[in-house]
Design a protein around this motif. Structure first.
Motif, short mmCIF file in Angstrom:
data_model
loop_
_atom_site.label_atom_id
_atom_site.label_comp_id
_atom_site.label_asym_id
_atom_site.label_seq_id
_atom_site.Cartn_x
_atom_site.Cartn_y
_atom_site.Cartn_z
N SER A 3 0.84 -1.19 0.00
CA SER A 3 0.00 0.00 0.00
C SER A 3 0.87 1.23 0.00
O SER A 3 2.03 1.21 0.39
CB SER A 3 -0.94 0.02 1.22
OG SER A 3 -0.18 0.03 2.42
N ALA A 4 0.27 2.34 -0.42
CA ALA A 4 1.01 3.59 -0.50
C ALA A 4 1.39 4.03 0.89
O ALA A 4 0.62 3.90 1.85
CB ALA A 4 0.16 4.65 -1.20
N ILE A 54 -4.61 4.51 -7.27
CA ILE A 54 -4.49 3.15 -6.73
C ILE A 54 -3.66 3.17 -5.44
O ILE A 54 -2.46 3.36 -5.46
CB ILE A 54 -3.87 2.20 -7.75
CG1 ILE A 54 -4.77 2.10 -8.99
CG2 ILE A 54 -3.68 0.81 -7.13
CD1 ILE A 54 -4.23 1.17 -10.06
N ARG A 55 -4.35 2.96 -4.34
CA ARG A 55 -3.70 3.00 -3.02
C ARG A 55 -3.24 1.61 -2.58
O ARG A 55 -2.23 1.45 -1.91
CB ARG A 55 -4.68 3.58 -2.00
CG ARG A 55 -4.17 3.52 -0.56
CD ARG A 55 -5.04 4.31 0.36
NE ARG A 55 -4.65 4.14 1.75
CZ ARG A 55 -4.64 5.11 2.64
NH1 ARG A 55 -4.99 6.34 2.28
NH2 ARG A 55 -4.30 4.88 3.89
N ARG A 64 -1.91 -3.25 -13.58
CA ARG A 64 -1.61 -1.95 -12.99
C ARG A 64 -0.87 -2.12 -11.66
O ARG A 64 -0.70 -3.23 -11.17
CB ARG A 64 -2.90 -1.15 -12.78
CG ARG A 64 -3.52 -0.66 -14.07
CD ARG A 64 -4.85 0.05 -13.82
NE ARG A 64 -5.85 -0.89 -13.30
CZ ARG A 64 -7.05 -0.52 -12.87
NH1 ARG A 64 -7.37 0.77 -12.85
NH2 ARG A 64 -7.92 -1.42 -12.44
N HIS A 65 -0.42 -1.02 -11.09
CA HIS A 65 0.39 -1.05 -9.89
C HIS A 65 -0.05 0.06 -8.93
O HIS A 65 -0.77 0.98 -9.31
CB HIS A 65 1.87 -0.86 -10.24
CG HIS A 65 2.39 -1.85 -11.24
ND1 HIS A 65 2.26 -1.66 -12.60
CD2 HIS A 65 3.01 -3.05 -11.06
CE1 HIS A 65 2.80 -2.70 -13.23
NE2 HIS A 65 3.26 -3.55 -12.33
N ILE A 66 0.40 -0.05 -7.69
CA ILE A 66 0.11 0.99 -6.71
C ILE A 66 0.67 2.33 -7.21
O ILE A 66 1.78 2.39 -7.73
CB ILE A 66 0.72 0.62 -5.34
CG1 ILE A 66 -0.06 -0.56 -4.74
CG2 ILE A 66 0.72 1.81 -4.40
CD1 ILE A 66 0.56 -1.12 -3.50
N SER A 153 -4.49 1.32 -17.45
CA SER A 153 -3.11 1.76 -17.51
C SER A 153 -2.74 2.44 -16.21
O SER A 153 -3.60 3.02 -15.53
CB SER A 153 -2.89 2.73 -18.67
OG SER A 153 -1.60 3.30 -18.63
N ASP A 154 -1.46 2.38 -15.84
CA ASP A 154 -0.98 3.14 -14.69
C ASP A 154 -0.89 4.63 -15.00
O ASP A 154 -0.83 5.45 -14.10
CB ASP A 154 0.41 2.64 -14.26
CG ASP A 154 0.33 1.35 -13.47
OD1 ASP A 154 -0.69 1.13 -12.78
OD2 ASP A 154 1.28 0.55 -13.53
N ASP A 155 -0.87 4.98 -16.28
CA ASP A 155 -0.68 6.37 -16.73
C ASP A 155 -2.04 7.01 -16.98
O ASP A 155 -2.75 6.65 -17.91
CB ASP A 155 0.16 6.38 -18.00
CG ASP A 155 0.49 7.79 -18.47
OD1 ASP A 155 -0.06 8.76 -17.92
OD2 ASP A 155 1.31 7.91 -19.41
N ILE A 156 -2.40 8.00 -16.17
CA ILE A 156 -3.70 8.65 -16.33
C ILE A 156 -3.78 9.39 -17.66
O ILE A 156 -4.86 9.54 -18.24
CB ILE A 156 -3.98 9.63 -15.16
CG1 ILE A 156 -5.45 10.08 -15.17
CG2 ILE A 156 -3.04 10.82 -15.20
CD1 ILE A 156 -6.44 8.98 -14.99
#
Length: 230
Positions: A3-4, A54-55, A64-66, A153-156
């Motif tokens: 988690s973040a 994404i927390r 995807r990733h945190i 995607s991880d990229d907004i």
């Protein structure tokens, strides 16, 4: 579950309820993913940070990733604000052709403020193939249900470009060569989908439409004016 990390410093009083809710939900992420098995992904989104929402995450269905971004479905929930409702058992399709069954559970504080969402994504591709084969064997095969493609995607920025491309496809024309009326239509549609809630949305939409940021701001104001619309 990863988690973040917490941001240093004292929390603002108004953020306590939201942060407490997020921390309470985080342990569910690993538990739900483990319950449904290797074809399941559980994602906790924090709408207070829309560009990297994404927390927490367990499993890998959407790759995807945190710290990654929400999809256009998440943007739509974000656009609804505190009026947002749960979306349960809907089907979508990843760009590589896998079928995903998802549920998006809105997280709100006791005061009714929507601050995030808990999303469960289950890759049912193999199950659908097996079901179709079994149905064919017993003579009851039917046409598979059509599902829309969702871009993850991880990229907004990539998600925003996908939303813009979808709106262009619906309009049937490429916007940089369009009239102001067409530009207003796309800006209104993007606004309805929550794109302009993102910090750098105006800059990216302006670049895509080949106009200035001032033009996008003016068009956005025009579409939001009472009694007007594209």
């Amino acid at each position: 579950m990863a988690s973040a990390g917490d941001v240093g410093g004292a929390r603002q009083p108004g953020a306590d309820a939201a942060e407490d809710l997020m921390r309470a939900v985080e342990p569910l992420v690993d538990g739900l993913a483990a319950t449904f098995g290797p074809h399941c992904e559980v994602v906790l989104h924090d709408f207070r940070h829309p560009e990297s929402s994404i927390r927490a995450l367990a499993g890998s269905v959407t790759s995807r990733h945190i710290g990654g971004a929400m999809s256009e479905i998440g943007l739509g929930v974000l656009a609804q604000g505190d009026r947002a409702e749960d979306r349960l058992n809907y089907l979508t399709r990843t760009p590589d052709g896998r079928t995903v069954k998802s549920s998006t559970l809105v997280l709100r504080t006791g005061s009714g403020q929507v601050i995030g969402a808990l999303c469960v994504n289950l890759d049912i591709t193999e199950l659908r193939i097996a079901a179709t084969s079994l149905a064919a064997l017993v003579g009851s095969a039917s046409e598979p249900e059509a599902t829309a493609t969702t871009f993850f995607s991880d990229d907004i920025g990539e998600v925003m470009e996908t939303v813009i491309a979808q709106e262009e496809s619906a309009l049937g024309r490429v916007l940089p060569r369009d009239t102001r009326k067409g530009r207003l239509a796309i800006i209104e549609a993007l606004d309805a989908k929550g794109v302009f809630k993102l910090p750098r949305a105006v800059q990216q939409v302006a670049a895509h439409l080949n106009v200035s940021r001032a033009t996008v701001y003016a068009d956005l104001s025009a579409t939001r004016a009472p009694g007007t619309g594209a």
